[in-house]
Scaffold this motif. Structure first.
Motif, PDB file in Angstrom:
ATOM      1  N   ALA A 397     -21.937 -56.627 -73.142  1.00  0.00           N
ATOM      2  CA  ALA A 397     -20.949 -56.256 -72.128  1.00  0.00           C
ATOM      3  C   ALA A 397     -19.529 -56.434 -72.673  1.00  0.00           C
ATOM      4  O   ALA A 397     -18.658 -55.574 -72.471  1.00  0.00           O
ATOM      5  CB  ALA A 397     -21.151 -57.111 -70.878  1.00  0.00           C
ATOM      6  N   ILE A 398     -19.303 -57.545 -73.362  1.00  0.00           N
ATOM      7  CA  ILE A 398     -17.985 -57.807 -73.959  1.00  0.00           C
ATOM      8  C   ILE A 398     -17.668 -56.768 -75.022  1.00  0.00           C
ATOM      9  O   ILE A 398     -16.530 -56.302 -75.147  1.00  0.00           O
ATOM     10  CB  ILE A 398     -17.944 -59.234 -74.539  1.00  0.00           C
ATOM     11  N   ASP A 413      -9.571 -50.840 -64.604  1.00  0.00           N
ATOM     12  CA  ASP A 413      -9.655 -51.808 -63.507  1.00  0.00           C
ATOM     13  C   ASP A 413     -11.084 -52.196 -63.128  1.00  0.00           C
ATOM     14  O   ASP A 413     -11.415 -53.387 -63.037  1.00  0.00           O
ATOM     15  CB  ASP A 413      -8.938 -51.257 -62.266  1.00  0.00           C
ATOM     16  N   VAL A 414     -11.958 -51.212 -62.879  1.00  0.00           N
ATOM     17  CA  VAL A 414     -13.312 -51.526 -62.409  1.00  0.00           C
ATOM     18  C   VAL A 414     -14.071 -52.320 -63.476  1.00  0.00           C
ATOM     19  O   VAL A 414     -14.741 -53.322 -63.179  1.00  0.00           O
ATOM     20  CB  VAL A 414     -14.068 -50.235 -62.044  1.00  0.00           C
ATOM     21  N   SER A 415     -13.956 -51.887 -64.714  1.00  0.00           N
ATOM     22  CA  SER A 415     -14.644 -52.583 -65.808  1.00  0.00           C
ATOM     23  C   SER A 415     -14.103 -53.999 -65.984  1.00  0.00           C
ATOM     24  O   SER A 415     -14.862 -54.953 -66.228  1.00  0.00           O
ATOM     25  CB  SER A 415     -14.487 -51.805 -67.115  1.00  0.00           C
ATOM     26  N   ALA A 416     -12.784 -54.139 -65.863  1.00  0.00           N
ATOM     27  CA  ALA A 416     -12.159 -55.455 -66.031  1.00  0.00           C
ATOM     28  C   ALA A 416     -12.682 -56.446 -65.001  1.00  0.00           C
ATOM     29  O   ALA A 416     -13.051 -57.589 -65.330  1.00  0.00           O
ATOM     30  CB  ALA A 416     -10.645 -55.329 -65.922  1.00  0.00           C
ATOM     31  N   ASN A 417     -12.745 -56.025 -63.766  1.00  0.00           N
ATOM     32  CA  ASN A 417     -13.233 -56.912 -62.713  1.00  0.00           C
ATOM     33  C   ASN A 417     -14.723 -57.216 -62.870  1.00  0.00           C
ATOM     34  O   ASN A 417     -15.170 -58.336 -62.601  1.00  0.00           O
ATOM     35  CB  ASN A 417     -12.947 -56.303 -61.344  1.00  0.00           C
ATOM     36  N   ALA A 418     -15.489 -56.210 -63.331  1.00  0.00           N
ATOM     37  CA  ALA A 418     -16.911 -56.457 -63.600  1.00  0.00           C
ATOM     38  C   ALA A 418     -17.082 -57.496 -64.696  1.00  0.00           C
ATOM     39  O   ALA A 418     -17.957 -58.380 -64.622  1.00  0.00           O
ATOM     40  CB  ALA A 418     -17.601 -55.150 -63.993  1.00  0.00           C
ATOM     41  N   LEU A 419     -16.233 -57.424 -65.733  1.00  0.00           N
ATOM     42  CA  LEU A 419     -16.304 -58.384 -66.838  1.00  0.00           C
ATOM     43  C   LEU A 419     -15.986 -59.793 -66.350  1.00  0.00           C
ATOM     44  O   LEU A 419     -16.706 -60.761 -66.661  1.00  0.00           O
ATOM     45  CB  LEU A 419     -15.328 -57.971 -67.938  1.00  0.00           C
ATOM     46  N   LEU A 420     -14.920 -59.949 -65.562  1.00  0.00           N
ATOM     47  CA  LEU A 420     -14.525 -61.274 -65.079  1.00  0.00           C
ATOM     48  C   LEU A 420     -15.597 -61.884 -64.182  1.00  0.00           C
ATOM     49  O   LEU A 420     -15.921 -63.081 -64.292  1.00  0.00           O
ATOM     50  CB  LEU A 420     -13.192 -61.184 -64.339  1.00  0.00           C
TER      51      LEU A 420
END
Length: 479
Positions: A397-398, A413-420
């Motif tokens: 994922a990273i 944005d969507v990917s960033a929040n999914a990662l966090l």
């Protein structure tokens, strides 16, 4: 004419006539019309009936054969005036067969059947009658649902010196079948006349097209059987075969279509790419992937090469039905058939791997995608990151997130929040701090709901973790 009455049409026929009249082109909306034809049309549409001939004489225009035909084409809305013009022009030159046929068509389309037959008798005297004349008559009667008169017109052809041959039969069959739900009536005429005039491939093709339009699979099978018995197999009849098979596919009788395909292939009459394209579109609408792949394999094994669009359409259907194995099989065969996958091809398969939670396969396929310079879309990246965390492969994922940043695959944005959120669920607070700082530096939007989730997790970890979150929160608050 014997046996043909000039009866009044019913309400449905009248409405149909009105629709037909709306299709007639006027000289007013025909920019290509000649100046002489336009001048005559102006007279025919504006002069009083008694003044038409004198107005025409005053123009000084010589009505050549070409001019007569040109004017008649734009006078379907004015049949009485067209007749007067036709008679006036006939005094100067003998009319051509084409001009006579236009007049017959004009009169028939306006339900002026007595004058139409008068014109036919005049044509007989001039020895100008031909099958096209009667084709027009068939169409005029059938357009008004006057099928008995159309058939009677066929029956009297020989009295007018025109041979009743298979071309005439097919013309009448076509005129009848062009009307809604009238193929049964056409079949009745066909059965009566076939003992006198042998049908050809076009005869059966017309009936099969009618059955297809009406969705009558049983009758299509019967007519097809009669066709093979009567005239055998021939590649020249491919359009009939295409129509028959399409009727089976539309009627969700694909197993039978596949059986018939085998028989056709044995007789060197396999249909072309057009049928397979049509059939696949139908099966896709039906979401019928098993039968679609069966037809596909027949097509490819027969040497018919699908293009990229067909491959993508088929792979899309397979992926929607989670048939990832066949999707990969088609992907592998594409270059062998001269169709090279594009970004859509790869992203459909990538998305299917996400839906099926194929963690290991997704990582390998991601590497193949970037190797071939076909990166995932930002939305697929976001879904993949979420799925990989759920599948306990955070490093993959990273890796996807880092690839997005390095290759500027926006929006982030969507990917960033999914990662966090994924890192938070694993308790990787140091990684969260590092990625969150980088996201804020890049002005990536971290959602309030994400911050709430992070706060709860950090605060449960004690004072040190709380201080880390507060640091992130202060930066987030001022972004």
């Amino acid at each position: 004419m014997e046996g043909v009455n000039n009866r009044s049409p019913g309400r449905k026929a009248t409405l149909k006539l009105e629709r037909l009249e709306n299709q007639f082109q006027s000289h007013l909306d025909a920019p290509e019309i000649s100046s002489s034809a336009r001048a005559i049309c102006e007279i025919l549409t504006r002069a009083s009936p008694h003044g038409i001939e004198s107005a025409l004489n005053s123009t000084g225009i010589s009505p050549s054969t070409e001019l007569v035909c040109e004017v008649l084409k734009f006078c379907y809305h004015y049949p009485s005036s067209a007749v007067k013009f036709f008679r006036w022009a006939g005094k100067a030159h003998k009319h051509s067969a084409y001009a006579w046929n236009l007049m017959v068509d004009l009169l028939g389309k306006n339900q002026l059947f007595d004058p139409m037959w008068d014109a036919v008798r005049s044509m007989k005297q001039e020895d100008m009658l031909s099958i096209p004349t009667f084709v027009s008559i068939f169409g005029s009667y059938c357009n008004l649902a006057r099928f008995d008169e159309a058939i009677m017109s066929f029956d009297v052809m020989d009295r007018y010196g025109v041979q009743q041959d298979v071309v005439a039969v097919n013309s009448l069959l076509s005129a009848i079948c062009n009307e809604e739900n009238q193929t049964e009536r056409a079949l009745e005429f066909f059965e009566r006349i076939r003992t006198k005039i042998l049908p050809d491939g076009d005869s059966f093709a017309i009936l099969l097209e009618g059955w297809e339009k009406e969705g009558n699979v049983a009758q299509a099978i019967h007519t097809f059987g009669e066709m093979v018995t009567s005239i055998g197999w021939s590649p020249q009849n491919m359009s009939a075969y295409d129509t028959f098979l399409t009727t089976l596919v539309r009627g969700e009788r694909v197993d039978e279509a596949i059986k018939f395909l085998g028989v056709m292939k044995g007789n060197s009459c396999l249909p072309g790419l057009r049928f397979f394209s049509t059939a696949l579109v139908i099966l896709i609408k039906q979401n019928n992937s098993p039968h679609a792949i069966a037809l596909w394999d027949i097509m490819v094994s027969s040497g018919l090469l699908p293009d990229l669009t067909m491959y993508n359409t088929m792979i899309g259907l397979l992926c929607n039905n989670n048939d990832i194995d066949n999707a990969f099989r088609l992907l592998d065969e594409m270059p062998l058939n001269g169709a090279f996958p594009d970004s859509l091809t790869y992203n459909m398969i990538f998305q299917c791997l996400i839906k099926k939670k194929k963690v290991h396969e997704l990582g390998k396929f991601f590497l193949e995608m970037i190797k071939n310079e076909m990166p995932p879309t930002h939305s697929n990246c976001a879904m993949a990151i979420t799925m990989l965390f759920e599948g306990y492969d955070p490093e993959a994922a990273i890796e996807i997130w880092n690839y997005m940043i390095e290759n500027d695959i926006k929006p982030f944005d969507v990917s960033a929040n999914a990662l966090l959120l994924g890192l938070c669920n694993l308790g990787r607070f140091s990684d969260i701090r590092r990625f969150a700082d980088d996201m804020l530096d890049r002005r990536v939007s971290i959602y309030e709901s994400t911050m709430t989730h992070l706060k709860d997790a950090f605060y449960r970890e004690g004072r040190a973790a709380r201080d880390k979150f507060d640091s992130i929160f202060r930066r987030w608050k001022h972004c």
